[in-house]
Every structure is written in C-alpha cells, then in structure tokens.
Design an enzyme around this catalytic site. Structure first.
Site, PDB file in Angstrom:
ATOM      1  N   HIS A   1       0.615  -4.071  -4.999  1.00 45.51           N
ATOM      2  CA  HIS A   1       0.373  -2.693  -5.434  1.00 45.51           C
ATOM      3  C   HIS A   1      -1.103  -2.323  -5.531  1.00 45.51           C
ATOM      4  O   HIS A   1      -1.445  -1.172  -5.765  1.00 45.51           O
ATOM      5  CB  HIS A   1       1.050  -2.423  -6.784  1.00 45.51           C
ATOM      6  CG  HIS A   1       0.303  -3.024  -7.948  1.00 45.51           C
ATOM      7  ND1 HIS A   1       0.330  -4.366  -8.214  1.00 45.51           N
ATOM      8  CD2 HIS A   1      -0.507  -2.465  -8.873  1.00 45.51           C
ATOM      9  CE1 HIS A   1      -0.417  -4.618  -9.268  1.00 45.51           C
ATOM     10  NE2 HIS A   1      -0.949  -3.489  -9.695  1.00 45.51           N
TER      11      HIS A   1
HETATM   12  C1  UD1 Z   1      -1.789   0.985 -12.636  1.00 48.29           C
HETATM   13  C2  UD1 Z   1      -3.047   0.263 -13.080  1.00 48.29           C
HETATM   14  C3  UD1 Z   1      -3.061  -1.168 -12.545  1.00 48.29           C
HETATM   15  C4  UD1 Z   1      -1.770  -1.887 -12.887  1.00 48.29           C
HETATM   16  C5  UD1 Z   1      -0.618  -1.057 -12.403  1.00 48.29           C
HETATM   17  C6  UD1 Z   1       0.723  -1.664 -12.689  1.00 48.29           C
HETATM   18  C7  UD1 Z   1      -5.018   1.672 -13.354  1.00 48.29           C
HETATM   19  C8  UD1 Z   1      -6.337   2.005 -12.782  1.00 48.29           C
HETATM   20  N1  UD1 Z   1      -4.248   0.910 -12.595  1.00 48.29           N
HETATM   21  O1  UD1 Z   1      -1.846   1.099 -11.218  1.00 48.29           O
HETATM   22  O2  UD1 Z   1      -4.142  -1.874 -13.094  1.00 48.29           O
HETATM   23  O3  UD1 Z   1      -1.776  -3.166 -12.314  1.00 48.29           O
HETATM   24  O4  UD1 Z   1      -0.674   0.226 -13.028  1.00 48.29           O
HETATM   25  O5  UD1 Z   1       1.740  -0.872 -12.153  1.00 48.29           O
HETATM   26  O6  UD1 Z   1      -4.716   2.088 -14.458  1.00 48.29           O
HETATM   27  N2  UD1 Z   1       3.816   6.483  -9.946  1.00 48.29           N
HETATM   28  C9  UD1 Z   1       5.156   6.779  -9.983  1.00 48.29           C
HETATM   29  N3  UD1 Z   1       5.805   6.588 -11.161  1.00 48.29           N
HETATM   30  C10 UD1 Z   1       5.196   6.115 -12.273  1.00 48.29           C
HETATM   31  C11 UD1 Z   1       3.833   5.848 -12.217  1.00 48.29           C
HETATM   32  C12 UD1 Z   1       3.150   6.013 -11.043  1.00 48.29           C
HETATM   33  O7  UD1 Z   1       5.746   7.187  -9.005  1.00 48.29           O
HETATM   34  O8  UD1 Z   1       5.871   5.957 -13.302  1.00 48.29           O
HETATM   35  C13 UD1 Z   1       3.094   6.650  -8.663  1.00 48.29           C
HETATM   36  C14 UD1 Z   1       2.318   7.935  -8.585  1.00 48.29           C
HETATM   37  O9  UD1 Z   1       2.408   8.414  -7.293  1.00 48.29           O
HETATM   38  C15 UD1 Z   1       0.884   7.491  -8.858  1.00 48.29           C
HETATM   39  C16 UD1 Z   1       0.874   6.080  -8.281  1.00 48.29           C
HETATM   40  O10 UD1 Z   1       2.188   5.576  -8.518  1.00 48.29           O
HETATM   41  O11 UD1 Z   1      -0.027   8.332  -8.271  1.00 48.29           O
HETATM   42  C17 UD1 Z   1      -0.126   5.179  -8.932  1.00 48.29           C
HETATM   43  O12 UD1 Z   1       0.048   5.173 -10.342  1.00 48.29           O
HETATM   44  P1  UD1 Z   1      -1.229   4.888 -11.299  1.00 48.29           P
HETATM   45  O13 UD1 Z   1      -0.800   4.854 -12.706  1.00 48.29           O
HETATM   46  O14 UD1 Z   1      -2.322   5.832 -10.931  1.00 48.29           O
HETATM   47  O15 UD1 Z   1      -1.722   3.458 -10.843  1.00 48.29           O
HETATM   48  P2  UD1 Z   1      -0.931   2.127 -10.452  1.00 48.29           P
HETATM   49  O16 UD1 Z   1      -1.131   1.902  -9.000  1.00 48.29           O
HETATM   50  O17 UD1 Z   1       0.469   2.110 -10.968  1.00 48.29           O
END
Ligand code: UD1
Length: 376
Positions: free
Chosen positions: A214
């Site tokens: 991820h």
């Molecule tokens: C975040 C953390 C990372 C951690 C990871 C675990 C930061 C900078 N990164 O990354 O350190 O290892 O979480 O998962 O805080 N999304 C969904 N549903 C959700 C949440 C997110 O669909 O419930 C999608 C959205 O399109 C979003 C993307 O995932 O834009 C990324 O989510 P985000 O929270 O920005 O970062 P992660 O890649 O999950």
C-alpha cells in the site's frame, strides 16, 4: 475536577496500538479516578470504510469513539489541515490533560501539533523510529511528532538511540516495548480459530504466501507496480498467494487495468482488506509474508514467519537484525530470489525481541499514572 486524556486514533494501524492501552486504562480505573483522570477516544476519521475501520473496533473490543472528527480522505495538506483545524476546535471546547498519539500517520502529527500549540502535553506511542528516508510521508510525521512530544514511548532500542542523537532529553524517553504485540498475543488464540483458509479454498497443510502492498512508493507508479505484480503472479504457480488489496492499491489497479494480470493465475487470490483476526490467522500460518507494512514486519518477527519487506529501508531495524525480515525493495529480481531462499529454507529463525511481551499497554499506563507528562 476530573481531567480527560485524549487517545487519538485515525487510521487502521492506530487501532491495534490503541486497543491494549484502552484495556490497561480500564484495568486501572481506580488509580485513574484517584488522580482525577479519565480518558476518551478521539477518532479523526482518516480511515472510515467498514473494512478499514469499524471491523477493528468491534473485533478488538475498542469502545465507540467519544468524538469523531470525520475528516475523510484528501491530499496530505488537505487531510492534515482538516485534522488540525477540527482537533483544535475540539480541544478549545473540551480541553484535555494530555493528548496520546500513536504511530506515524497524518492524524498522529496533526493532533500533536494542535495539542502542543494549546500547551497540552503530547505523549507519543511508537516514538523514535527513523527510516532516514524523507520521501516517506510517515518519516515526516515521525520527526514532527517526536519534536513536539513531552513523553516519547519507544518500541525498540534503535528508537532510543535516534532520539538521543537528535538531542532529546533522556528523561523524556521510555523504552516500553511494542504495544502492537499486546494485541497480537491477546488475539492469536482466537485468530487461530478463523475459517479464512477454507473460505479462500486453501487446503489444510497447503503452503501459501500472504502479500500486502500500500505504500505510495510501490503502488502509485504503474511502472513499479506492474512488474511487482507480474513477478508475484508468476510465482503463484509454485506457491499460492493471498493478496488483501488496500483501497489505495485497488484504486491504482483499477485505473491501470492490472486485475487482468491475475486472470491466468488461479493460485493468486485478490481479496478485500481483511479483519484483524483473519489477517493474523493467515500471517501466522504463512510460508512467507511479502509486505511494505511496518506493522506486519514486526508481527512476522514476533511470529517467526519469514518476511520479504518490499522496501529499501526500514524504521524498524530490529526486524532485520534479530527478526525474520529481509529488505528486498520493489525489484522483481530480488523479490524472486528472496522467495527462492524461503522455499529452500535459507532463512533466519529469528529471536524473541526484548519487551515485545504483551505487557507494553500496562507500562504505558504506568507512565500516564506517574504524571511525568504533567506541566511543572
Ligand atoms: C495511511 C497512512 C500509512 C498507513 C496506512 C495504513 C498516512 C500518511 N499514511 O495510508 O502510514 O500505513 O494508512 O492503511 O497517514 N481510502 C478508502 N477508505 C478508507 C481510507 C482510505 O477508500 O477508509 C482510500 C482513499 O481513496 C484515500 C486512500 O485510500 O485517498 C489513501 O488513504 P490515506 O488515509 O490518505 O492513506 P493510506 O494510504 O491509507
């Protein structure tokens, strides 16, 4: 008057760290009451999907958050700013004796900043880890959060060394062990009862690999992601693979049409993100885990399962030095060689890590009860 300690969580990896602290706080409710202290859970809403969020609260027995800031997704700046603004508003209305933050996600750094600007002491659980790679958003979050924290609770000795080198007052640093291992030890017996293997049609005794990906460095660029997935799909002819797909990775795979890479590979199973116990069950029985998750590097070390870490560096060096992890980056050739070594049994057995003993939550609560974090 009773004062509140805020426990802040936002994203999936926070929840496994929060659960043991909540359990230890509940077990110490009398001692807390004597000190006129209580606690509440503040959820930033960084992760919000049922599979990334709710399922962990219910499985790990974490009470419903008292406050939800509902920030949702966004660019780093947008997400961080939203958390900062909403958590500050919460603090201005409700106050707090201390803010406890976990790990290295955007919620961690943003809430630490909001609290410290209001003069509220910050306690950082999982402090001091450094990958020395500032292209990782988590590294920035770690540096910022540690610089702002009054109490730095560290999971492995490298964290203590890093903080000392950065000039942090030794009195603020406590090596408490790895709180996520409390959750692992607590949940393992129940995880072993999961029926995930039969649901995935993996026969008893059939060897398999568990894959998770991820990190932006691995999944955002199709020129990196495609060869990696092709390598894994190819190897799935010899070793079945289970791939729970993170939403960020799912988005990239859909956008570039990479789902088709697995069509001719029935041994490669893509599934939705898994609940904690199903994932732990798969991890504990796997021949090998391939991951870019920091938490899973640690969990495989605890479980003594070989781990190919799909990164060039790690902020958790103990998993390589004493544990079962090897850094292979995202070069398909190195990944392939690593898989060959695992198949041939050329892999270290790994050692028990000091203080990863299932009792870190208690040590954290002892420090909270000691009042060391209170303003002089
Ligand atoms: C975040 C953390 C990372 C951690 C990871 C675990 C930061 C900078 N990164 O990354 O350190 O290892 O979480 O998962 O805080 N999304 C969904 N549903 C959700 C949440 C997110 O669909 O419930 C999608 C959205 O399109 C979003 C993307 O995932 O834009 C990324 O989510 P985000 O929270 O920005 O970062 P992660 O890649 O999950």
């Amino acid at each position: 008057m009773t004062e509140m300690i805020d426990l802040v969580a936002g994203a999936r990896p926070n929840f496994m760290k929060l659960a043991p602290v909540v359990r230890a706080l509940k077990a110490n409710s009398k001692a807390l009451a004597e000190r006129n202290l209580s606690w509440r859970i503040v959820h930033t809403g960084q992760h919000y999907d049922q599979g990334m969020n709710d399922v962990f609260f219910s499985e790990l027995g974490i009470p419903e958050p008292d406050v939800n800031l509902n920030v949702g997704s966004g660019s780093h700046g947008t997400q961080t700013a939203r958390i900062l603004e909403r958590y500050e508003a919460h603090l201005m209305e409700n106050g707090s004796a201390a803010t406890v933050v976990f790990g290295d996600v955007n919620s961690t750094a943003a809430c630490a900043l909001a609290a410290v600007k209001l003069g509220i002491p910050v306690v950082h659980v999982e402090a001091g880890l450094r990958s020395f790679d500032r292209s990782m958003p988590e590294e920035i979050n770690r540096i910022v959060t540690d610089a702002l924290s009054r109490v730095l609770l560290v999971s492995e000795p490298s964290g203590v060394e890093n903080l000392k080198r950065e000039g942090v007052d030794r009195k603020k640093i406590h090596l408490v062990g790895n709180v996520m291992m409390d959750t692992l030890a607590h949940e393992l017996p129940k995880a072993r009862g999961s029926d995930i293997l039969s649901r995935l049609d993996i026969k008893p005794g059939e060897p398999y690999a568990l894959v998770t990906l991820h990190r932006p460095a691995n999944v955002d660029d199709p020129a990196v992601l495609k060869p990696l997935l092709e390598c894994l799909a190819g190897f799935s002819k010899r070793l079945s693979m289970v791939f729970p797909v993170h939403p960020r990775t799912r988005k990239a795979m859909d956008e570039y049409g990479f789902q088709s890479l697995f069509e001719a590979h029935p041994g490669f199973r893509c599934v939705s993100p898994l609940p904690y116990r199903d994932n732990l069950c798969l991890m504990s029985g796997a021949k090998v885990v391939l991951t870019d998750s920091g938490g899973m590097q640690e969990e495989t070390t605890f479980l003594k399962v070989p781990c190919l870490t799909l990164r060039n560096n790690t902020e958790r060096p103990i998993t390589v030095e004493m544990g079962t992890s090897r850094l292979v980056g995202n070069d398909p050739e190195k990944v392939h060689l690593g898989l060959e070594d695992v198949m041939e049994g050329r892999w270290p057995e790994g050692k028990d890590i000091p203080l990863w003993d299932g009792k870190t939550g208690n040590r954290i609560v002892e420090i909270l009860l000691s009042g060391d974090w209170q303003p002089n």
